[in-house]
Scaffold this motif. Sequence first.
Motif, PDB file in Angstrom:
ATOM      1  N   GLU A  14     -72.030 -29.774   8.152  1.00  0.00           N
ATOM      2  CA  GLU A  14     -72.805 -28.745   8.176  1.00  0.00           C
ATOM      3  C   GLU A  14     -72.294 -27.359   8.008  1.00  0.00           C
ATOM      4  OE1 GLU A  14     -74.784 -29.016  12.069  1.00  0.00           O
ATOM      5  OE2 GLU A  14     -75.829 -30.973  11.607  1.00  0.00           O
ATOM      6  N   ILE A  15     -71.030 -27.226   8.706  1.00  0.00           N
ATOM      7  CA  ILE A  15     -70.183 -26.079   8.598  1.00  0.00           C
ATOM      8  C   ILE A  15     -69.842 -25.903   7.170  1.00  0.00           C
ATOM      9  CG2 ILE A  15     -67.967 -25.011   8.889  1.00  0.00           C
ATOM     10  CD1 ILE A  15     -68.380 -25.882  11.863  1.00  0.00           C
ATOM     11  N   TRP A  16     -69.175 -26.970   6.456  1.00  0.00           N
ATOM     12  CA  TRP A  16     -68.727 -27.001   5.050  1.00  0.00           C
ATOM     13  C   TRP A  16     -70.169 -26.540   4.072  1.00  0.00           C
ATOM     14  CZ3 TRP A  16     -70.310 -30.039   0.619  1.00  0.00           C
ATOM     15  CH2 TRP A  16     -69.411 -29.701  -0.391  1.00  0.00           C
ATOM     16  N   ASP A  17     -71.197 -27.341   4.451  1.00  0.00           N
ATOM     17  CA  ASP A  17     -72.253 -26.797   3.583  1.00  0.00           C
ATOM     18  C   ASP A  17     -72.627 -25.377   3.695  1.00  0.00           C
ATOM     19  OD1 ASP A  17     -72.786 -29.195   2.529  1.00  0.00           O
ATOM     20  OD2 ASP A  17     -74.378 -29.737   4.128  1.00  0.00           O
ATOM     21  N   ALA A  19     -70.670 -22.865   4.723  1.00  0.00           N
ATOM     22  CA  ALA A  19     -69.479 -22.169   3.958  1.00  0.00           C
ATOM     23  C   ALA A  19     -69.733 -22.122   2.332  1.00  0.00           C
ATOM     24  CB  ALA A  19     -68.198 -22.637   4.285  1.00  0.00           C
ATOM     25  N   GLU A  20     -69.938 -23.222   1.851  1.00  0.00           N
ATOM     26  CA  GLU A  20     -70.114 -23.326   0.413  1.00  0.00           C
ATOM     27  C   GLU A  20     -71.569 -22.527  -0.014  1.00  0.00           C
ATOM     28  OE1 GLU A  20     -68.655 -25.765  -2.300  1.00  0.00           O
ATOM     29  OE2 GLU A  20     -67.411 -25.013  -0.938  1.00  0.00           O
ATOM     30  N   SER A  21     -72.425 -22.251   0.835  1.00  0.00           N
ATOM     31  CA  SER A  21     -73.647 -21.577   0.444  1.00  0.00           C
ATOM     32  C   SER A  21     -73.298 -20.239   0.386  1.00  0.00           C
ATOM     33  CB  SER A  21     -74.790 -21.946   1.216  1.00  0.00           C
ATOM     34  OG  SER A  21     -74.621 -21.729   2.594  1.00  0.00           O
ATOM     35  N   GLN A  22     -72.327 -19.677   0.939  1.00  0.00           N
ATOM     36  CA  GLN A  22     -72.160 -18.261   0.862  1.00  0.00           C
ATOM     37  C   GLN A  22     -71.818 -17.625  -0.605  1.00  0.00           C
ATOM     38  OE1 GLN A  22     -72.996 -16.924   3.884  1.00  0.00           O
ATOM     39  NE2 GLN A  22     -73.747 -18.833   4.105  1.00  0.00           N
ATOM     40  N   ASN A  23     -72.298 -16.140  -0.748  1.00  0.00           N
ATOM     41  CA  ASN A  23     -72.191 -15.569  -1.848  1.00  0.00           C
ATOM     42  C   ASN A  23     -71.192 -14.376  -1.396  1.00  0.00           C
ATOM     43  OD1 ASN A  23     -73.583 -17.316  -3.772  1.00  0.00           O
ATOM     44  ND2 ASN A  23     -75.303 -16.532  -2.833  1.00  0.00           N
ATOM     45  N   GLY A  24     -70.532 -13.797  -2.297  1.00  0.00           N
ATOM     46  CA  GLY A  24     -69.766 -12.807  -2.283  1.00  0.00           C
ATOM     47  C   GLY A  24     -68.323 -12.786  -2.458  1.00  0.00           C
ATOM     48  N   PHE A  28     -65.141 -11.073   1.809  1.00  0.00           N
ATOM     49  CA  PHE A  28     -66.632 -10.907   2.362  1.00  0.00           C
ATOM     50  C   PHE A  28     -66.968 -11.835   3.170  1.00  0.00           C
ATOM     51  CE2 PHE A  28     -71.472 -11.282   2.266  1.00  0.00           C
ATOM     52  CZ  PHE A  28     -71.622 -10.258   3.101  1.00  0.00           C
ATOM     53  N   VAL A  29     -66.894 -13.287   2.412  1.00  0.00           N
ATOM     54  CA  VAL A  29     -67.297 -14.346   3.086  1.00  0.00           C
ATOM     55  C   VAL A  29     -66.585 -14.869   4.355  1.00  0.00           C
ATOM     56  CG1 VAL A  29     -67.781 -16.862   2.612  1.00  0.00           C
ATOM     57  CG2 VAL A  29     -68.343 -15.360   0.999  1.00  0.00           C
ATOM     58  N   GLU A  79     -56.224 -24.757   1.691  1.00  0.00           N
ATOM     59  CA  GLU A  79     -57.542 -24.412   1.108  1.00  0.00           C
ATOM     60  C   GLU A  79     -58.005 -22.974   1.900  1.00  0.00           C
ATOM     61  OE1 GLU A  79     -59.490 -24.927  -1.490  1.00  0.00           O
ATOM     62  OE2 GLU A  79     -57.927 -26.567  -1.912  1.00  0.00           O
ATOM     63  N   PRO A  80     -58.739 -22.034   1.187  1.00  0.00           N
ATOM     64  CA  PRO A  80     -59.137 -20.713   1.752  1.00  0.00           C
ATOM     65  C   PRO A  80     -60.222 -20.881   2.756  1.00  0.00           C
ATOM     66  CG  PRO A  80     -58.923 -20.440  -0.852  1.00  0.00           C
ATOM     67  CD  PRO A  80     -58.701 -21.985  -0.472  1.00  0.00           C
ATOM     68  N   SER A  81     -59.986 -20.313   3.780  1.00  0.00           N
ATOM     69  CA  SER A  81     -61.333 -20.587   4.708  1.00  0.00           C
ATOM     70  C   SER A  81     -62.509 -20.157   4.495  1.00  0.00           C
ATOM     71  CB  SER A  81     -60.493 -19.846   5.991  1.00  0.00           C
ATOM     72  OG  SER A  81     -60.748 -18.358   5.655  1.00  0.00           O
ATOM     73  N   CYS A  82     -62.689 -19.251   3.465  1.00  0.00           N
ATOM     74  CA  CYS A  82     -63.999 -19.027   3.188  1.00  0.00           C
ATOM     75  C   CYS A  82     -64.668 -20.237   2.348  1.00  0.00           C
ATOM     76  CB  CYS A  82     -64.037 -17.637   2.272  1.00  0.00           C
ATOM     77  SG  CYS A  82     -63.112 -17.975   0.632  1.00  0.00           S
ATOM     78  N   TYR A  83     -63.874 -21.082   1.929  1.00  0.00           N
ATOM     79  CA  TYR A  83     -64.732 -22.421   1.267  1.00  0.00           C
ATOM     80  C   TYR A  83     -64.868 -23.578   2.254  1.00  0.00           C
ATOM     81  CZ  TYR A  83     -63.188 -19.875  -3.080  1.00  0.00           C
ATOM     82  OH  TYR A  83     -62.912 -18.948  -3.771  1.00  0.00           O
ATOM     83  N   THR A  84     -64.170 -23.563   3.307  1.00  0.00           N
ATOM     84  CA  THR A  84     -64.084 -24.677   4.277  1.00  0.00           C
ATOM     85  C   THR A  84     -64.649 -24.506   5.589  1.00  0.00           C
ATOM     86  OG1 THR A  84     -61.735 -24.108   5.196  1.00  0.00           O
ATOM     87  CG2 THR A  84     -61.864 -25.609   3.054  1.00  0.00           C
TER      88      THR A  84
END
Length: 182
Positions: A14-17, A19-24, A28-29, A79-84
């Motif tokens: 759920e958290i990965w999904d 994070a993956e859905s964020q834009n910017g 920013f993310v 891995e960058p935290s904005c992706y994970t």
Amino acid sequence: MKTEIDILSDREVEIWDYAESQNGTMDFVTEKLSAEGIFDQYRNIHKSYLELYFRIDDEAIKLEILKRLIFLNWYALVEPSCYTGIEDLDNATASESYSILDQYLIDGKIDSEFKWMLSFYSSWDYTILPFSENKLEALTAFVKGVDTSILSCPKNQLPKGVMDNRGQMGIYWISMSVEKKN
């Protein structure tokens, strides 16, 4: 009925999904995920895996939990935290999981899957050695003994579905094409 490990795995996905859905931009993310408490939630998942490890007796589940802990320790640093959705995991939890792993190595309790996973992670020795050097001899020797010029993970060799329902660890290894195509 879902087990505790299944619930933790679902929370990871759920958290990965999310994070993956964020834009910017990455910054920013990252700031958004931090402000929304996503990183705190992941720290809690990480700690919950370790707590579960100590509460259960099933050796196969304990090994699976340890695989997930070591993966998260590694993944948080590469891995960058904005992706994970993973950032600043608790050092005490990471250290404890590496201590457990050191004993598993001494006792010969890691399976072939964990061996290639750990060999792969060892290519980024800076993610493990700060926790193990001068403290955990078996783990340090393992990391330093890995030939990083050889790809350590099996490409298209594992049965399809073997990485399903294993949290971000499973997602990652599926993305690395360790499972057979059919």
